[in-house]
Write a protein that holds these residues in place. Structure first.
Motif, short mmCIF file in Angstrom:
data_model
loop_
_atom_site.label_atom_id
_atom_site.label_comp_id
_atom_site.label_asym_id
_atom_site.label_seq_id
_atom_site.Cartn_x
_atom_site.Cartn_y
_atom_site.Cartn_z
N TYR A 202 0.83 -1.21 0.00
CA TYR A 202 0.00 0.00 0.00
C TYR A 202 0.86 1.26 0.00
O TYR A 202 0.52 2.27 -0.63
CB TYR A 202 -0.93 0.00 1.21
N ALA A 203 2.01 1.23 0.70
CA ALA A 203 2.89 2.39 0.73
C ALA A 203 3.49 2.66 -0.64
O ALA A 203 3.58 3.82 -1.08
CB ALA A 203 4.00 2.17 1.76
N VAL A 204 3.88 1.61 -1.36
CA VAL A 204 4.41 1.77 -2.72
C VAL A 204 3.33 2.33 -3.64
O VAL A 204 3.59 3.22 -4.46
CB VAL A 204 4.95 0.43 -3.25
N ALA A 205 2.11 1.83 -3.51
CA ALA A 205 1.00 2.34 -4.33
C ALA A 205 0.78 3.83 -4.06
O ALA A 205 0.55 4.61 -5.00
CB ALA A 205 -0.28 1.56 -4.04
N LEU A 206 0.85 4.24 -2.81
CA LEU A 206 0.68 5.65 -2.46
C LEU A 206 1.73 6.51 -3.14
O LEU A 206 1.42 7.57 -3.71
CB LEU A 206 0.76 5.82 -0.95
N GLY A 207 2.99 6.07 -3.12
CA GLY A 207 4.05 6.83 -3.79
C GLY A 207 3.81 6.93 -5.29
O GLY A 207 4.05 8.00 -5.89
N MET A 208 3.32 5.87 -5.91
CA MET A 208 3.04 5.90 -7.35
C MET A 208 1.91 6.88 -7.67
O MET A 208 1.98 7.61 -8.67
CB MET A 208 2.67 4.49 -7.83
N PHE A 209 0.88 6.91 -6.85
CA PHE A 209 -0.22 7.85 -7.08
C PHE A 209 0.29 9.30 -7.02
O PHE A 209 -0.12 10.15 -7.82
CB PHE A 209 -1.33 7.65 -6.05
N LEU A 210 1.17 9.59 -6.10
CA LEU A 210 1.71 10.95 -5.98
C LEU A 210 2.53 11.33 -7.20
O LEU A 210 2.47 12.48 -7.66
CB LEU A 210 2.55 11.06 -4.71
N LEU A 211 3.29 10.38 -7.76
CA LEU A 211 4.02 10.65 -9.00
C LEU A 211 3.06 10.96 -10.15
O LEU A 211 3.32 11.86 -10.97
CB LEU A 211 4.89 9.45 -9.37
N ALA A 212 1.96 10.23 -10.23
CA ALA A 212 0.97 10.47 -11.29
C ALA A 212 0.36 11.87 -11.17
O ALA A 212 0.17 12.56 -12.17
CB ALA A 212 -0.12 9.41 -11.23
N ILE A 213 0.06 12.29 -9.95
CA ILE A 213 -0.48 13.63 -9.74
C ILE A 213 0.49 14.69 -10.25
O ILE A 213 0.11 15.63 -10.95
CB ILE A 213 -0.78 13.85 -8.24
N ALA A 214 1.77 14.53 -9.91
CA ALA A 214 2.78 15.50 -10.35
C ALA A 214 2.86 15.57 -11.87
O ALA A 214 2.97 16.66 -12.45
CB ALA A 214 4.14 15.13 -9.76
N ALA A 215 2.79 14.42 -12.54
CA ALA A 215 2.88 14.39 -14.00
C ALA A 215 1.73 15.15 -14.63
O ALA A 215 1.92 15.94 -15.57
CB ALA A 215 2.91 12.95 -14.50
N PHE A 216 0.51 14.97 -14.15
CA PHE A 216 -0.64 15.65 -14.75
C PHE A 216 -0.63 17.14 -14.45
O PHE A 216 -1.05 17.95 -15.28
CB PHE A 216 -1.94 15.00 -14.26
N ILE A 217 -0.15 17.53 -13.29
CA ILE A 217 -0.08 18.96 -12.97
C ILE A 217 0.90 19.68 -13.91
O ILE A 217 0.70 20.83 -14.28
CB ILE A 217 0.30 19.16 -11.49
N LEU A 218 1.95 18.97 -14.33
CA LEU A 218 2.97 19.57 -15.19
C LEU A 218 2.52 19.70 -16.65
O LEU A 218 3.18 20.38 -17.44
CB LEU A 218 4.26 18.74 -15.13
N ILE A 219 1.43 19.06 -17.05
CA ILE A 219 0.93 19.17 -18.42
C ILE A 219 0.45 20.59 -18.69
O ILE A 219 -0.30 21.17 -17.89
CB ILE A 219 -0.21 18.15 -18.66
N ARG A 220 0.89 21.17 -19.80
CA ARG A 220 0.55 22.56 -20.12
C ARG A 220 -0.76 22.70 -20.89
O ARG A 220 -1.40 23.75 -20.85
CB ARG A 220 1.68 23.18 -20.95
N THR A 221 -1.15 21.68 -21.63
CA THR A 221 -2.38 21.76 -22.43
C THR A 221 -3.57 22.03 -21.53
O THR A 221 -3.74 21.37 -20.50
CB THR A 221 -2.61 20.45 -23.20
N SER A 222 -4.40 22.97 -21.94
CA SER A 222 -5.60 23.27 -21.17
C SER A 222 -6.58 22.12 -21.28
O SER A 222 -6.75 21.52 -22.35
CB SER A 222 -6.25 24.56 -21.68
N GLY A 223 -7.22 21.82 -20.19
CA GLY A 223 -8.24 20.76 -20.20
C GLY A 223 -9.64 21.30 -20.30
O GLY A 223 -10.61 20.54 -20.17
N LYS A 224 -9.79 22.62 -20.54
CA LYS A 224 -11.11 23.20 -20.60
C LYS A 224 -11.77 22.93 -21.95
O LYS A 224 -11.23 23.29 -22.99
CB LYS A 224 -11.03 24.71 -20.36
N PRO A 225 -12.93 22.29 -21.97
CA PRO A 225 -13.62 22.07 -23.25
C PRO A 225 -14.15 23.38 -23.81
O PRO A 225 -14.32 24.37 -23.09
CB PRO A 225 -14.76 21.11 -22.87
N ALA A 226 -14.38 23.39 -25.12
CA ALA A 226 -14.92 24.59 -25.76
C ALA A 226 -16.31 24.89 -25.20
O ALA A 226 -17.11 23.99 -24.97
CB ALA A 226 -15.00 24.38 -27.26
#
Length: 434
Positions: A202-226
């Motif tokens: 469970y601790a390893v899974a928690l660390g992986m989830f945090l890495l995923a959050i960081a990756a998506f926050i760094l994405i520059r493309t806007s996610g706002k639909p038209a």
């Protein structure tokens, strides 16, 4: 891209261009796009976390249940894990799809993963307790299912905004590789870690989830639909999405076929039972059996990313579903570890062909302003079928035993292939996947 290019027998109006927040065409390869590489990495580590956590949860629940119950009754508790994740999916997926067509899709993705990380932390705290109550594990699983309800439609609708139309088919294949990378390494790594220490998993899974959050926050493309010219109320928005799926038979047939097949022939819940009480291979063997399916799927995903299916998509999909059913049947009858692993390996490859064709058909047949809602319906049919399938499998194991449940599922998948081929001839005749 119009539906006529996919299935001449089921015409629909042409899909409008993608939202202005993403390129309408874009490059032909997604790998040259920085944001796609971040998205791909985030998906890999998120899936890896989910698989490690799932392995730990299934093994922990089964171990707790087996202390006081025989195999058949203990399997019902495994079914409850799936049911507790399915009910929130059933309740929230359609509203989540409507929200994905109105709100920032990128933000919805990383907030949903943040909730999943919180669930991993809760599982960790319960595991450190030593003898956690089953109701506590099931309650956290329900919250995790709710987070998945919001994550899936937003992430699927966000992908075309990042890559554009030209790179969409190879991007779907690359996303499948990302999923299978996590699906292969996750169960194998999870099985090994669970064999040493459940809280560590469970601790390893928690660390992986945090890495995923960081990756998506760094994405520059806007996610706002038209913005929509004539916005609908949330209820009417959901109704419009359901009506579109119902009228577009190629989409309806593809997602409903997967629902029935996964419901009948899914073997995820059966692997801990076969590993411990039939094949007698322990937690490490359990991890390897789960990984075998992913190995076959990833190998096929890599092949499809290099040599994509371009013609006769419907025939490829139906043939792959039939092979999947035969593999499930073989797995149920096998008493030899290598044969069981081989059946799962081939079944994974067949499943990947079906997934790749189905996702390509759905994405190309759906306009951008409806992708969140259509993805939510797809999630309700396909994603939720995994959890509902686990609950169903638990009941079938109680009635037929583990072997009987697998054999029944294999025959059911073959019967569904024939039935859907007759009910949805346009899907069977679907040709071009470009």
């Amino acid at each position: 891209m119009t539906t006529e290019s996919i299935d001449a027998g089921s015409p629909t109006p042409p899909a409008p261009p993608l939202s202005s927040s993403g390129p309408p065409e874009g490059p032909s390869s997604p790998w040259g796009i920085r944001d796609f590489r971040l998205l791909w990495f985030g998906r890999v580590v998120a899936v890896l976390a989910i698989q490690i956590q799932s392995s730990a949860l299934l093994w922990q629940v089964y171990e707790i249940a087996r202390r006081d119950h025989p195999i058949e009754e203990a399997s019902l508790y495994l079914g409850l894990v799936g049911l507790c994740q399915f009910l929130p999916l059933l309740a929230f997926t359609l509203p989540a799809g409507a929200m994905a067509d109105r709100r920032d899709r990128k933000r919805t993705v990383w907030i949903s993963i943040l909730v999943e990380a919180s669930c991993a932390a809760a599982f960790l705290a319960l595991a450190l307790h030593g003898a956690p109550p089953l109701w506590g594990l099931l309650a956290v699983a329900a919250v995790f299912g709710a987070a998945r309800a919001f994550l899936a439609p937003a992430s699927q609708a966000f992908l075309p905004m990042v890559v554009g139309r030209k790179a969409l088919p190879p991007a779907i294949a690359a996303q499948s590789i990302a999923f299978q990378t996590g699906a292969i390494a996750g169960p194998a790594l999870g099985g090994v870690i669970v064999g040493v220490n459940v809280p560590l998993a469970y601790a390893v899974a928690l660390g992986m989830f945090l890495l995923a959050i960081a990756a998506f926050i760094l994405i520059r493309t806007s996610g706002k639909p038209a913005p929509q010219a004539h916005p609908l109320s949330p209820v009417d928005s959901v109704k419009e999405g359901l009506a579109y799926v119902w009228k577009t038979k190629i989409v309806l047939g593809a997602i409903s076929l997967d629902l029935v097949v996964v419901l009948l022939a899914g073997v995820a819940l059966l692997t801990p039972i076969f590993a411990r009480d039939i094949l007698h291979v322990g937690p490490q063997g359990f991890g390897l059996l789960r990984a075998a399916f992913g190995v076959g799927a990833m190998g096929m995903a890599i092949y499809l990313s290099r040599f994509p299916i371009r013609r006769n998509g419907g025939r490829w999909m139906f043939s792959a579903v039939a092979v999947f059913g035969l593999c499930t049947l073989t797995f149920g009858l096998s008493k030899i570890v290598w044969l069981s692993g081989l059946a799962l390996l081939i079944g994974g490859a067949a499943d990947m062909i079906s997934v790749n064709v189905r996702q390509t058909l759905i994405q190309l047949a759906t306009p951008d302003h409806m992708r969140g809602r259509v993805s939510s319906v797809s999630m309700l049919f396909i994603g939720a079928s995994n959890e509902l399938g686990e609950a169903y499998s638990g009941v079938m194991v109680r009635l037929l035993g583990a072997v009987g449940a697998a054999v029944f599922g294999g025959f059911g998948a073959l019967a569904a292939t024939g039935a859907w081929s007759a009910m949805f001839p346009g899907l069977r005749k679907a040709d071009k996947l470009t």
